[in-house]
Design a protein around this motif. Sequence first.
Motif, mmCIF file in Angstrom:
data_model
loop_
_atom_site.group_PDB
_atom_site.id
_atom_site.type_symbol
_atom_site.label_atom_id
_atom_site.label_comp_id
_atom_site.label_asym_id
_atom_site.label_seq_id
_atom_site.Cartn_x
_atom_site.Cartn_y
_atom_site.Cartn_z
ATOM 1 N N PHE A 28 51.661 46.870 42.855
ATOM 2 C CA PHE A 28 52.094 45.533 42.456
ATOM 3 C C PHE A 28 50.926 44.549 42.498
ATOM 4 O O PHE A 28 50.706 43.780 41.547
ATOM 5 C CB PHE A 28 53.226 45.053 43.369
ATOM 6 N N LEU A 29 50.155 44.582 43.569
ATOM 7 C CA LEU A 29 49.022 43.659 43.691
ATOM 8 C C LEU A 29 47.931 43.987 42.681
ATOM 9 O O LEU A 29 47.326 43.090 42.093
ATOM 10 C CB LEU A 29 48.460 43.710 45.111
ATOM 11 N N GLY A 30 47.662 45.273 42.478
ATOM 12 C CA GLY A 30 46.594 45.670 41.560
ATOM 13 C C GLY A 30 46.888 45.301 40.120
ATOM 14 O O GLY A 30 45.966 45.056 39.337
ATOM 15 N N MET A 31 48.154 45.253 39.732
ATOM 16 C CA MET A 31 48.517 44.966 38.346
ATOM 17 C C MET A 31 48.753 43.482 38.087
ATOM 18 O O MET A 31 49.160 43.111 36.987
ATOM 19 C CB MET A 31 49.771 45.765 37.968
ATOM 20 N N LEU A 32 48.535 42.647 39.095
ATOM 21 C CA LEU A 32 48.680 41.203 38.883
ATOM 22 C C LEU A 32 47.759 40.719 37.770
ATOM 23 O O LEU A 32 46.661 41.272 37.597
ATOM 24 C CB LEU A 32 48.352 40.457 40.183
ATOM 25 N N VAL A 66 49.311 34.413 26.886
ATOM 26 C CA VAL A 66 47.891 34.043 26.783
ATOM 27 C C VAL A 66 47.454 33.251 28.013
ATOM 28 O O VAL A 66 46.352 33.447 28.546
ATOM 29 C CB VAL A 66 47.642 33.234 25.496
ATOM 30 N N THR A 67 48.316 32.376 28.502
ATOM 31 C CA THR A 67 48.001 31.590 29.695
ATOM 32 C C THR A 67 47.791 32.495 30.903
ATOM 33 O O THR A 67 46.832 32.318 31.679
ATOM 34 C CB THR A 67 49.131 30.592 29.981
ATOM 35 N N LEU A 68 48.674 33.474 31.081
ATOM 36 C CA LEU A 68 48.535 34.387 32.222
ATOM 37 C C LEU A 68 47.277 35.241 32.086
ATOM 38 O O LEU A 68 46.572 35.489 33.070
ATOM 39 C CB LEU A 68 49.775 35.277 32.325
ATOM 40 N N GLY A 69 46.999 35.706 30.864
ATOM 41 C CA GLY A 69 45.768 36.464 30.659
ATOM 42 C C GLY A 69 44.532 35.638 30.942
ATOM 43 O O GLY A 69 43.560 36.124 31.539
ATOM 44 N N SER A 70 44.567 34.368 30.541
ATOM 45 C CA SER A 70 43.439 33.479 30.826
ATOM 46 C C SER A 70 43.275 33.282 32.324
ATOM 47 O O SER A 70 42.147 33.179 32.821
ATOM 48 C CB SER A 70 43.659 32.128 30.133
ATOM 49 N N GLY A 71 44.399 33.245 33.046
ATOM 50 C CA GLY A 71 44.314 33.163 34.500
ATOM 51 C C GLY A 71 43.631 34.376 35.094
ATOM 52 O O GLY A 71 42.829 34.258 36.035
ATOM 53 N N GLY A 72 43.937 35.563 34.547
ATOM 54 C CA GLY A 72 43.260 36.774 35.017
ATOM 55 C C GLY A 72 41.773 36.743 34.749
ATOM 56 O O GLY A 72 40.961 37.133 35.598
ATOM 57 N N VAL A 73 41.380 36.278 33.566
ATOM 58 C CA VAL A 73 39.952 36.164 33.232
ATOM 59 C C VAL A 73 39.269 35.148 34.138
ATOM 60 O O VAL A 73 38.150 35.376 34.625
ATOM 61 C CB VAL A 73 39.783 35.780 31.752
ATOM 62 N N ALA A 76 43.006 45.222 30.608
ATOM 63 C CA ALA A 76 41.685 44.624 30.835
ATOM 64 C C ALA A 76 41.741 43.464 31.815
ATOM 65 O O ALA A 76 40.798 43.249 32.590
ATOM 66 C CB ALA A 76 41.099 44.154 29.506
ATOM 67 N N THR A 77 42.841 42.691 31.796
ATOM 68 C CA THR A 77 42.889 41.446 32.577
ATOM 69 C C THR A 77 43.598 41.604 33.922
ATOM 70 O O THR A 77 43.768 40.610 34.635
ATOM 71 C CB THR A 77 43.587 40.343 31.762
ATOM 72 N N ALA A 78 44.025 42.815 34.270
ATOM 73 C CA ALA A 78 44.675 43.029 35.564
ATOM 74 C C ALA A 78 43.672 42.876 36.705
ATOM 75 O O ALA A 78 42.473 43.131 36.547
ATOM 76 C CB ALA A 78 45.313 44.406 35.619
ATOM 77 N N LEU A 79 44.165 42.486 37.862
ATOM 78 C CA LEU A 79 43.302 42.214 39.012
ATOM 79 C C LEU A 79 42.475 43.433 39.405
ATOM 80 O O LEU A 79 41.267 43.321 39.643
ATOM 81 C CB LEU A 79 44.159 41.753 40.192
ATOM 82 N N HIS A 80 43.101 44.603 39.488
ATOM 83 C CA HIS A 80 42.385 45.792 39.956
ATOM 84 C C HIS A 80 41.362 46.279 38.944
ATOM 85 O O HIS A 80 40.403 46.968 39.298
ATOM 86 C CB HIS A 80 43.379 46.908 40.283
#
Length: 560
Positions: free
Chosen positions: A274-278, A420-427, A128-132
Amino acid sequence: MFSRNSAADRFFGLKAFAVFLLAVLFFSWGIGNTSLWDIDEPIYGQSLKDQIAQHNLVVPTFNARLMPDKPALNYWLMWTGVKMLGMNSWGLRIGSAVVGALLILYLIMALRRLYGENVALISGLLTATALHSTVIFRGATPDPLLILTVTIALLSYLRAYLFPDMRNRELLIAYAAMAFATLDKGPIGFLLPGLIIVLFLLLRRELSFLWRDGRLAWGVPIFLIIALPWYLAVGVETHWAWDRAFIFKQNIGRFSDSMQGHRGPWVYYLLSTFLGMLPWSIFLPQVFRDMWVSRQHFLHSQPKTLFLLAWAAAWIGFFTLSATKLPNYVWEAYPPLFILLAAYFEKVRAGASRPARWGLVLSLGVLFLIGLALSIFAGWIVPRVEPRLPNMMEIGMPYLLAAGIAGALLWRRCWAQAWVTLGSGGVALTALLVFVITPPFNMVKPSREMGQRIAALQGQQPYRLASWQWFQPNFLFYTGRGNMPIRHLQALTELSAVLGPEPLYLVCPEHAVAAVRAAVPAAYQQQTVMQRYEIYNHENIALLRISPRTKSLDHAIAPY
């Protein structure tokens, strides 16, 4: 998908449903903030307008011609959204948002027995939180449906292979999902999943599973019952012209030769994946290293890992060989990689694996540099290339901050807090894109404003459309009514043939206005309705109104 009717099952089901509702909210968050993006979204949107106007949801058309690009399933999904929310960005895109949330729900439910509750939930949240995901599940395209159906087909087949007690049900789901994938995008919906399954069974030296336990005797009829009727119906109605163009041009042609300039080097999909799954793809090296250490066990004791690797490698490898390349083509390879990442994260959290700190620091350093590059690009390069767009330097901040904070947490081995921090960054990045970054693009995409201007001038009165030296599908979608066609002039000598008793709205580059005026017959008058800068062609576009002199306007039209 519950194996037991117990309190634990019900509680897990409630958690999965809560994540589903949050995913619906997340993917539909501000989904109508921007007008449709050329070229795909307005093409599919206008094709749906054509079909609704013709009361025919069987034959896709665009601008009074057959449109053999994609089959019917996504049009039916968009039609459902339009019935609820109207023929606009919201209505056309909402189906994709719901499909994205259904993908998250299916991953959580299907992976529970395969990997356990924690991995199942983590897989859904990573997806859900991936860039793509921010892009793919917010667009009016057929890709979300293909991603969902292919994921269901392959994971259901794996579950059928591993768990005999649910084999009949899971195989039924797998064959039905491949049929719906075929209704959404064509042969790729069953050919590539079939290739992945065969490759897996060959590696396991169990190809006989296909005919021994694969239930082909009733699986193939189920597939045909679902997929075949529409292909027969559109073939009969178009005298097989649609089917021929779809197979030979849109499928074989796209694979053998690049279309619409979409090409790239052999590393194209490695980079785009790689970029899409950031931000999660930065940990793929650790995942692959962990698997490499236990590589001797893949073929025999780790069928799940082997299946996921075959899935990702076959999908990416197939499209790497294709001449036409687009990032969306390999999104179907993301789910197995997210599952492998989630399984690795759970191993780390449980203490079964202890990654080197230098490797984690290096991975987060890559994410930090990507965030920095995004800020430099959007804050320095974009304003130089497109001065009409605002400074967007903040776009890289979510990754910059998340990488820094997560780095400190991982150094202290606070695994859950770091994830959680990385997921919050994606959101946070999604929020920036939806509410800050993309809305200003409406100012440099004039088609919707042109459509509003024409509607204000014409009311319910008839009119015609034409273009000269410029066209974007968005223009037809926003300025046309129903299945109204637009005439693309090849020479200004054709202008007389297009003119009639109704006003003609002609769109062209600003530099071509003088030539158009010179070509207008004496019996007609011309007014410039609007001039706007357009980002795709990087020039000013003019909208002209050409009407008979005997029918004067009720009021003067001033360009604005």
